[in-house]
Write a protein that holds these residues in place. Sequence first.
Motif, PDB file in Angstrom:
ATOM      1  N   GLN A  44      29.629  42.075  48.523  1.00 60.67           N
ATOM      2  CA  GLN A  44      30.149  40.780  48.102  1.00 60.67           C
ATOM      3  C   GLN A  44      31.539  40.993  47.535  1.00 60.67           C
ATOM      4  O   GLN A  44      31.765  41.939  46.756  1.00 60.67           O
ATOM      5  N   PRO A  45      32.504  40.138  47.880  1.00 62.71           N
ATOM      6  CA  PRO A  45      33.851  40.326  47.372  1.00 62.71           C
ATOM      7  C   PRO A  45      33.918  40.103  45.849  1.00 62.71           C
ATOM      8  O   PRO A  45      33.202  39.284  45.300  1.00 62.71           O
ATOM      9  N   PHE A  46      34.795  40.861  45.188  1.00 61.66           N
ATOM     10  CA  PHE A  46      34.978  40.741  43.759  1.00 61.66           C
ATOM     11  C   PHE A  46      35.901  39.565  43.479  1.00 61.66           C
ATOM     12  O   PHE A  46      36.942  39.417  44.093  1.00 61.66           O
ATOM     13  N   GLN A  47      35.487  38.694  42.541  1.00 60.30           N
ATOM     14  CA  GLN A  47      36.322  37.571  42.137  1.00 60.30           C
ATOM     15  C   GLN A  47      36.552  37.691  40.638  1.00 60.30           C
ATOM     16  O   GLN A  47      35.614  37.596  39.854  1.00 60.30           O
ATOM     17  N   ARG A  48      37.802  37.866  40.264  1.00 58.69           N
ATOM     18  CA  ARG A  48      38.155  38.075  38.865  1.00 58.69           C
ATOM     19  C   ARG A  48      37.914  36.813  38.048  1.00 58.69           C
ATOM     20  O   ARG A  48      38.253  35.716  38.459  1.00 58.69           O
ATOM     21  N   THR A  50      35.017  35.282  37.078  1.00 55.11           N
ATOM     22  CA  THR A  50      33.949  34.359  37.456  1.00 55.11           C
ATOM     23  C   THR A  50      32.636  34.691  36.770  1.00 55.11           C
ATOM     24  O   THR A  50      31.572  34.529  37.339  1.00 55.11           O
TER      25      THR A  50
END
Length: 51
Positions: A44-48, A50
């Motif tokens: 899963q992509p990292f989202q700063r 969240t």
Amino acid sequence: MRLALPALGVTLNSQLLIATPYLLALLAMLVFPTAHREPRALAQPFQRGTI
């Protein structure tokens, strides 16, 4: 165990005694397959920010 068993008079292959911890670890992974499952967030992509 590698040194204690021969002192007690038990004769086993020393290479087998050396490999025993590794064989037990492999056996545990076969018996308990859910103990080494992948992380939930894998791929899963990292989202700063969240959290």
